[in-house]
Design a protein around this motif. Structure first.
Motif, PDB file in Angstrom:
ATOM      1  N   TYR A  41       0.723  -0.994  -0.103  1.00 22.11           N
ATOM      2  CA  TYR A  41      -0.514  -0.223   0.020  1.00 22.11           C
ATOM      3  C   TYR A  41       1.181   1.078  -0.453  1.00 22.11           C
ATOM      4  N   VAL A  43       3.491   1.650  -1.370  1.00 20.01           N
ATOM      5  CA  VAL A  43       3.843   1.989  -2.963  1.00 20.01           C
ATOM      6  C   VAL A  43       2.977   1.505  -3.893  1.00 20.01           C
ATOM      7  N   ARG A  44       1.499   2.236  -3.360  1.00 17.35           N
ATOM      8  CA  ARG A  44       0.482   2.197  -4.532  1.00 17.35           C
ATOM      9  C   ARG A  44      -0.062   2.630  -5.515  1.00 17.35           C
ATOM     10  N   LYS A  45       1.145   3.769  -5.741  1.00 15.52           N
ATOM     11  CA  LYS A  45       0.997   4.840  -7.298  1.00 15.52           C
ATOM     12  C   LYS A  45       1.943   3.917  -7.826  1.00 15.52           C
ATOM     13  N   GLU A  46       3.293   3.885  -7.416  1.00 10.69           N
ATOM     14  CA  GLU A  46       4.158   3.086  -8.211  1.00 10.69           C
ATOM     15  C   GLU A  46       3.958   1.586  -8.586  1.00 10.69           C
ATOM     16  N   PRO A  48       1.093  -0.153  -9.489  1.00 10.98           N
ATOM     17  CA  PRO A  48       0.761  -0.649 -11.224  1.00 10.98           C
ATOM     18  C   PRO A  48       1.258  -0.059 -12.536  1.00 10.98           C
ATOM     19  N   GLN A  49       1.619   0.982 -12.043  1.00 15.31           N
ATOM     20  CA  GLN A  49       2.530   1.089 -13.163  1.00 15.31           C
ATOM     21  C   GLN A  49       4.253   0.205 -13.945  1.00 15.31           C
ATOM     22  N   ILE A  71      -4.560  -4.223  -5.209  1.00 11.56           N
ATOM     23  CA  ILE A  71      -4.263  -3.752  -6.237  1.00 11.56           C
ATOM     24  C   ILE A  71      -3.494  -4.774  -7.483  1.00 11.56           C
ATOM     25  N   ASP A 269       1.303   5.362   5.487  1.00 12.37           N
ATOM     26  CA  ASP A 269       0.728   5.888   4.617  1.00 12.37           C
ATOM     27  C   ASP A 269       0.948   7.153   3.505  1.00 12.37           C
ATOM     28  N   ASP A 270       1.753   7.612   3.329  1.00 13.41           N
ATOM     29  CA  ASP A 270       2.028   8.689   3.262  1.00 13.41           C
ATOM     30  C   ASP A 270       2.946   9.595   3.933  1.00 13.41           C
ATOM     31  N   ILE A 275       9.250   8.813  -2.358  1.00 17.09           N
ATOM     32  CA  ILE A 275       8.586   7.682  -1.855  1.00 17.09           C
ATOM     33  C   ILE A 275       9.845   6.397  -2.153  1.00 17.09           C
TER      34      ILE A 275
END
Length: 291
Positions: A41, A43-46, A48-49, A71, A269-270, A275
């Protein structure tokens, strides 16, 4: 196997984190009994890429485990297991949405997991009846997960500690009800140290009190003088890198070591830092822990 493009992405990620591809740092302090990982979670932005790239970058920072997040469950289990293995990371634990737990037991087994973790009870169940329903579900799922050769685990936040209607036994919270109505042999805990503190609980006291329940730890620090509460959302986010906040990590890890807990996952989380800079700073702090 990772493609050349994956390798190039990894090179960029590792460079950003201050690492080199030719050298992987020590996985943990030489005298540490803990195996440190990262909850996906974070690295949830990274992910999927470029899942292979971010996993390799996590390994380059020095972490040796990953804890999965839903995800990535678009990948068939054998493929996902291979992607993780190719990155050099270990995999024993993963999070599954509440409603998906009973349908994902075989998937989790195919991943080779030891722990199936439910990270959150649905918000419409954050009441006394809802926590009782969750307890019943956890017992049922815990038996099925156990029969499949794994352990069912619940991950706390702060909402569970909100006072509920008074029962015949006196004042209670959702967490109290979960502990009272679940089988300790079938339902274990992944204690998130930050969320315990955010709920006004003392993490060390809770870790000691539930020594027969806690199997896994989640790690992130909490800034000084932040208000506590039971409401989830932006107002509950007082998160910072480990060693920059108020949690007593040496005491927490000493107690966890005494209990034989092995796996501890960073789950910030943030971050205000990029990151991988945050990952690197957290990992550097973990190297200072002497349990």
């Amino acid at each position: 196997m990772p493609t050349r493009r994956d390798f190039l992405r990894l090179s960029a990620l590792a460079t950003a984190a201050g690492c080199t591809l030719g050298r992987i740092p020590s996985a943990f302090a030489a005298d540490s009994p803990f195996i440190y990982g990262v909850q996906l979670y974070m690295v949830r932005k990274e992910a999927p890429q470029d899942l292979p790239g971010i996993l390799h970058a996590i390994r380059q920072v020095g972490f040796t485990q990953i804890e999965l997040f839903p995800i990535v469950y678009t990948h068939p289990a054998p493929e996902l297991r291979r992607i993780v293995a190719d990155s050099g990371l270990g995999l024993v634990s993963a999070h599954f949405d509440y409603a998906s737990v009973p349908t994902k037991i075989d998937y989790a087994h195919q991943l080779g997991l030891e722990y199936m973790v439910c990270p959150m009870i649905p918000k419409d169940q954050w009441n006394l009846d809802g926590f009782h329903k969750a307890a019943d579900d956890f017992n049922t799922w815990g038996r099925s997960v156990h029969d499949a050769g794994m352990q069912f685990v619940f991950h706390n936040h702060c909402y569970e500690f909100s006072p509920q209607a008074t029962t015949t036994d006196g004042a209670t919270t959702g967490f109290d009800e979960l502990m009272k109505h679940t089988d300790p042999a079938l339902v274990k805990l992944e204690f998130d140290m930050y969320w315990l503190a955010q709920a006004g609980q003392d993490p060390l006291t809770m870790l000691t009190r539930y020594a027969n329940r806690v199997s896994l730890l989640h790690l992130k620090d909490r800034i000084a003088n932040a208000p506590t509460g039971f409401v989830m959302g932006p107002t509950a986010k007082h998160i910072t890198e480990m060693g920059k906040g108020t949690l007593n990590w040496p005491a927490i890890f000493a107690e966890a070591h005494k209990q034989g807990i092995r796996y501890a996952y960073l789950d910030q989380d943030d971050t205000t830092l990029p990151i991988l800079d945050s990952l690197k700073e957290n990992f550097a702090y973990l190297q200072t822990i002497k349990a």
